[in-house]
Scaffold this active site. Structure first.
Site, short mmCIF file in Angstrom:
data_model
loop_
_atom_site.label_atom_id
_atom_site.label_comp_id
_atom_site.label_asym_id
_atom_site.label_seq_id
_atom_site.Cartn_x
_atom_site.Cartn_y
_atom_site.Cartn_z
N TYR A 264 0.84 -1.20 0.00
CA TYR A 264 0.00 0.00 0.00
C TYR A 264 0.87 1.25 0.00
CZ TYR A 264 -3.62 3.30 1.48
OH TYR A 264 -4.47 4.37 1.57
N LYS B 182 0.94 4.13 -2.91
CA LYS B 182 0.64 5.54 -2.65
C LYS B 182 1.84 6.44 -2.94
CE LYS B 182 -3.57 4.81 -1.82
NZ LYS B 182 -4.59 5.30 -2.74
N ILE C 81 -8.57 8.87 7.98
CA ILE C 81 -9.85 9.56 7.87
C ILE C 81 -10.94 8.67 8.46
CG2 ILE C 81 -11.53 10.58 6.25
CD1 ILE C 81 -8.78 12.04 6.43
N THR D 108 -13.84 6.74 8.50
CA THR D 108 -14.75 6.08 7.55
C THR D 108 -15.17 4.76 8.22
OG1 THR D 108 -12.98 4.80 6.49
CG2 THR D 108 -13.47 6.99 5.56
#
Length: 178
Positions: free
Chosen positions: A77, A81, A110, A112
């Site tokens: 990941y 990114k 964030i 979520t």
């Protein structure tokens, strides 16, 4: 790991290239990357340039993106990114020739539904520690990211951004690099 690279890296690159083909003068775009790409060790200018400029269809074959060089899903990941940010820099040079703009936002954690699952999962203690030690002391919100996106897409801004007409991107990945 393979799915992460195909979706988060290759998928984003396909989108950047296809939109880049049809973007009109004064058009603008924003991609969402992640703080995670900024948190890994430096890869060096040669690898950064490869991540930024390798043809889309050859990207997943770069040595740095091979399974034997990727520690785990988090590392995959992070690589995806990091690559996204570098691809946006290189695309900014191309889009600039069409008088269009592309930017990237690299948000932190964030709130979520997925993040809430993670807060309560096996990495929950890591996240809670990170929030406690971060200057703001909390995770971000989708509205905060949306506000930055709106600012980047507007013609009038009130924040301090690197505003060099893409000169830095061109220094690394464009005509200033030659």
């Amino acid at each position: 790991m393979e799915t992460i690279l195909k979706v988060d890296l290759y998928g984003t690159d396909v989108l950047l290239e296809e939109v880049g083909k049809v973007i009109k003068p004064y058009g603008t775009g924003v991609t969402i990357s992640s703080q995670s790409g900024h948190r890994m060790e430096a890869l060096g200018s040669e690898i950064d340039e490869q991540l930024a400029t390798t043809d889309c269809e050859d990207l997943l074959y770069l040595p740095v993106l091979q399974a034997e060089n990727i520690k785990d899903n988090l590392h995959a990941y992070q690589l995806a990114k990091r690559c996204n940010v570098k691809r946006v820099m290189a695309e900014a040079v191309k889009w600039g020739k069409k008088k269009a703009r592309i930017n990237s936002i690299s948000p932190g954690i964030i709130v979520t539904p997925l993040a809430i699952d993670e807060f309560n999962g096996k990495r929950g203690a890591f996240y809670k520690n990170m929030f406690a030690k971060a200057p703001v002391g909390r995770p971000g919100t989708a509205d905060e990211v949306a506000n930055v996106a709106e600012l980047l897409m507007s013609e009038n801004t009130g924040a301090d951004f690197l505003v060099d007409g893409g000169a830095t991107a061109a220094y690394f990945y464009g005509d200033l690099n030659k």
